[in-house]
Design an enzyme around this catalytic site. Structure first.
Site, mmCIF file in Angstrom:
data_model
loop_
_atom_site.group_PDB
_atom_site.id
_atom_site.type_symbol
_atom_site.label_atom_id
_atom_site.label_comp_id
_atom_site.label_asym_id
_atom_site.label_seq_id
_atom_site.Cartn_x
_atom_site.Cartn_y
_atom_site.Cartn_z
ATOM 1 N N ASN A 1 1.250 3.367 -2.921
ATOM 2 C CA ASN A 1 1.789 3.765 -4.231
ATOM 3 C C ASN A 1 1.310 5.156 -4.633
ATOM 4 O O ASN A 1 2.089 5.975 -5.128
ATOM 5 C CB ASN A 1 1.354 2.769 -5.317
ATOM 6 C CG ASN A 1 1.944 1.395 -5.119
ATOM 7 O OD1 ASN A 1 2.767 1.193 -4.243
ATOM 8 N ND2 ASN A 1 1.525 0.453 -5.936
ATOM 9 N N GLY A 2 0.024 5.409 -4.412
ATOM 10 C CA GLY A 2 -0.546 6.707 -4.783
ATOM 11 C C GLY A 2 0.075 7.838 -3.975
ATOM 12 O O GLY A 2 0.430 8.890 -4.526
ATOM 13 N N ARG A 3 0.234 7.595 -2.659
ATOM 14 C CA ARG A 3 0.823 8.636 -1.807
ATOM 15 C C ARG A 3 2.292 8.881 -2.151
ATOM 16 O O ARG A 3 2.788 9.990 -2.112
ATOM 17 C CB ARG A 3 0.661 8.268 -0.328
ATOM 18 C CG ARG A 3 -0.706 8.667 0.226
ATOM 19 C CD ARG A 3 -1.050 7.941 1.473
ATOM 20 N NE ARG A 3 -1.411 6.563 1.189
ATOM 21 C CZ ARG A 3 -1.477 5.600 2.093
ATOM 22 N NH1 ARG A 3 -1.172 5.865 3.347
ATOM 23 N NH2 ARG A 3 -1.841 4.384 1.750
ATOM 24 N N TRP A 4 2.979 7.806 -2.522
ATOM 25 C CA TRP A 4 4.382 7.945 -2.938
ATOM 26 C C TRP A 4 4.456 8.851 -4.168
ATOM 27 O O TRP A 4 5.301 9.745 -4.242
ATOM 28 C CB TRP A 4 4.968 6.563 -3.258
ATOM 29 C CG TRP A 4 6.425 6.572 -3.603
ATOM 30 C CD1 TRP A 4 7.484 6.382 -2.749
ATOM 31 C CD2 TRP A 4 6.989 6.810 -4.908
ATOM 32 N NE1 TRP A 4 8.674 6.480 -3.444
ATOM 33 C CE2 TRP A 4 8.397 6.744 -4.764
ATOM 34 C CE3 TRP A 4 6.454 7.071 -6.172
ATOM 35 C CZ2 TRP A 4 9.269 6.916 -5.833
ATOM 36 C CZ3 TRP A 4 7.325 7.255 -7.238
ATOM 37 C CH2 TRP A 4 8.711 7.176 -7.072
ATOM 38 N N LEU B 1 11.154 -20.270 -4.260
ATOM 39 C CA LEU B 1 10.018 -19.483 -3.749
ATOM 40 C C LEU B 1 8.777 -19.622 -4.628
ATOM 41 O O LEU B 1 8.869 -19.558 -5.851
ATOM 42 C CB LEU B 1 10.431 -18.007 -3.693
ATOM 43 C CG LEU B 1 9.344 -17.020 -3.273
ATOM 44 C CD1 LEU B 1 9.062 -17.138 -1.780
ATOM 45 C CD2 LEU B 1 9.752 -15.585 -3.623
ATOM 46 N N ASP C 1 0.830 -1.205 0.000
ATOM 47 C CA ASP C 1 0.000 0.000 0.000
ATOM 48 C C ASP C 1 0.867 1.259 0.000
ATOM 49 O O ASP C 1 1.991 1.251 0.513
ATOM 50 C CB ASP C 1 -0.920 -0.009 1.238
ATOM 51 C CG ASP C 1 -2.043 1.006 1.115
ATOM 52 O OD1 ASP C 1 -2.301 1.484 -0.006
ATOM 53 O OD2 ASP C 1 -2.659 1.341 2.142
ATOM 54 N N HIS D 1 2.698 3.079 -8.900
ATOM 55 C CA HIS D 1 2.587 1.647 -9.183
ATOM 56 C C HIS D 1 3.833 1.143 -9.911
ATOM 57 O O HIS D 1 4.359 0.082 -9.603
ATOM 58 C CB HIS D 1 1.337 1.356 -10.019
ATOM 59 C CG HIS D 1 0.056 1.773 -9.353
ATOM 60 N ND1 HIS D 1 -0.230 1.460 -8.036
ATOM 61 C CD2 HIS D 1 -1.014 2.477 -9.813
ATOM 62 C CE1 HIS D 1 -1.427 1.959 -7.730
ATOM 63 N NE2 HIS D 1 -1.911 2.583 -8.780
ATOM 64 N N SER E 1 -8.210 -4.811 4.962
ATOM 65 C CA SER E 1 -8.768 -4.508 3.635
ATOM 66 C C SER E 1 -9.166 -5.751 2.837
ATOM 67 O O SER E 1 -8.818 -5.869 1.655
ATOM 68 C CB SER E 1 -7.784 -3.661 2.820
ATOM 69 O OG SER E 1 -7.592 -2.417 3.443
HETATM 70 C C1 FPP Z 1 -1.935 0.113 -3.394
HETATM 71 O O1 FPP Z 1 -1.488 1.442 -3.422
HETATM 72 C C2 FPP Z 1 -1.390 -0.679 -4.512
HETATM 73 C C3 FPP Z 1 -2.123 -1.237 -5.516
HETATM 74 C C4 FPP Z 1 -3.583 -1.115 -5.590
HETATM 75 C C5 FPP Z 1 -1.497 -1.970 -6.627
HETATM 76 C C6 FPP Z 1 -0.243 -2.727 -6.333
HETATM 77 C C7 FPP Z 1 0.477 -2.950 -7.596
HETATM 78 C C8 FPP Z 1 1.817 -2.928 -7.757
HETATM 79 C C9 FPP Z 1 2.771 -2.765 -6.673
HETATM 80 C C10 FPP Z 1 2.418 -3.047 -9.109
HETATM 81 C C11 FPP Z 1 2.171 -4.296 -9.890
HETATM 82 C C12 FPP Z 1 2.409 -5.547 -9.163
HETATM 83 C C13 FPP Z 1 3.046 -6.649 -9.609
HETATM 84 C C14 FPP Z 1 2.902 -7.869 -8.820
HETATM 85 C C15 FPP Z 1 3.913 -6.670 -10.791
HETATM 86 P P1 FPP Z 1 -2.575 2.629 -3.533
HETATM 87 O O2 FPP Z 1 -2.721 2.957 -4.975
HETATM 88 O O3 FPP Z 1 -3.830 2.222 -2.848
HETATM 89 O O4 FPP Z 1 -1.836 3.765 -2.765
HETATM 90 P P2 FPP Z 1 -2.508 4.962 -1.915
HETATM 91 O O5 FPP Z 1 -3.297 4.326 -0.807
HETATM 92 O O6 FPP Z 1 -1.343 5.743 -1.433
HETATM 93 O O7 FPP Z 1 -3.380 5.734 -2.878
#
Ligand code: FPP
Length: 247
Positions: A23-26, A132, A21, A38, A197
């Site tokens: 990615n968006g905030r990053w 793995l 979790d 992502h 979640s």
């Molecule tokens: C949550 O961050 C992340 C996701 C919904 C997607 C995860 C996907 C990846 C890491 C990339 C692809 C994966 C593989 C296995 C190749 P968020 O978007 O909810 O972040 P936020 O809460 O900060 O908005």
């Protein structure tokens, strides 16, 4: 001392599950569009797969796309699907070199056909590997998993394949998408949120939970090792008393 050397090699979890979790905030923190979060998250996936393999973790389950993620803006869903296809294309060779196997759990039938085909191709290409087991949870949710299991079980009851008296924990878990996996000893969530979640609801009954403020794209091998060291310092009582465990 390096983080990896602080690990107790006799107490490595067999199965680790991760809610990736933040990615968006990053992306927001770096002034970039969400999809860049992502994209950078894939680097973290690569790092944890490598780290988990190195120390002998048997199964690593990553929550890559939840049932609820289908409700995100269309462009983000499409970008995530494209990223998945791209990551599979780019990583299959390296995964093979590292003896990694791939499995998928979730309602994959509803994913775009090209994504399903790519996933299947990768699963097939890596099927004979013995290291793995990387488990991608895609279009997955814990409630979906439980309901799906209940539907299959109800079918077997109706067809007299099983009797009601036979239903117990062991039998039920054979109907889950994780039937082949041990329950995760450790579940990690990044980004400072304290929620499950709708991830592996049945399977985490006795998992140790580890939360870190690190955003997923910043998460690296050392962070995985730190989480395992934390896990190794916990007393897992499974409902018993501390005294029972030591006597
Ligand atoms: C949550 O961050 C992340 C996701 C919904 C997607 C995860 C996907 C990846 C890491 C990339 C692809 C994966 C593989 C296995 C190749 P968020 O978007 O909810 O972040 P936020 O809460 O900060 O908005």
């Amino acid at each position: 001392m390096k983080t990896v050397d602080r690990l107790d090699r006799n107490n490595i979890p067999k199965h680790i599950a991760i809610i990736m979790d933040g990615n968006g905030r990053w992306a927001a923190k770096h002034g970039k569009p969400r999809v860049m979060g992502h994209e950078n998250g894939v680097e973290s996936v690569r790092a944890v797969v490598e780290g988990a393999g190195e120390i002998g973790v048997k199964h690593l389950t990553l929550y890559a796309f939840s049932t609820e993620n289908w409700d995100r803006p269309k462009a983000e869903v499409e970008a995530l699907m494209a990223l998945l296809v791209h990551a599979i294309e780019a990583e299959t060779q390296e995964l093979n070199k590292n003896n990694v196997r791939l499995s998928v759990i979730g309602c994959v039938d509803v994913m775009p056909e090209n994504v399903q085909a790519k996933l299947q191709g990768c699963v097939d290409a890596l099927q004979n590997n013995t290291g793995l087991n990387l488990v991608l949870a895609l279009s997955y949710s814990g409630r979906w998993d439980v309901l799906n299991a209940v539907k299959k079980l109800a079918g077997d009851l109706a067809n007299n394949k099983i009797t009601q008296e036979k239903i117990n924990n062991e039998l039920f878990q054979n109907y889950l998408s994780t039937a082949e996996l041990p329950d995760p000893e450790l579940m990690i969530r990044t980004s400072g949120e304290f929620r499950i979640s709708n991830f592996l609801l049945w399977q985490i009954a006795y998992s140790e939970l580890y939360f870190t403020n690190k955003l997923w794209p910043d998460f690296r091998k050392e962070d995985l090792f730190e989480a395992i060291i934390d896990y190794q310092n916990r007393e897992r009582r499974f409902g018993k008393t501390s005294e029972q465990l030591t006597s």
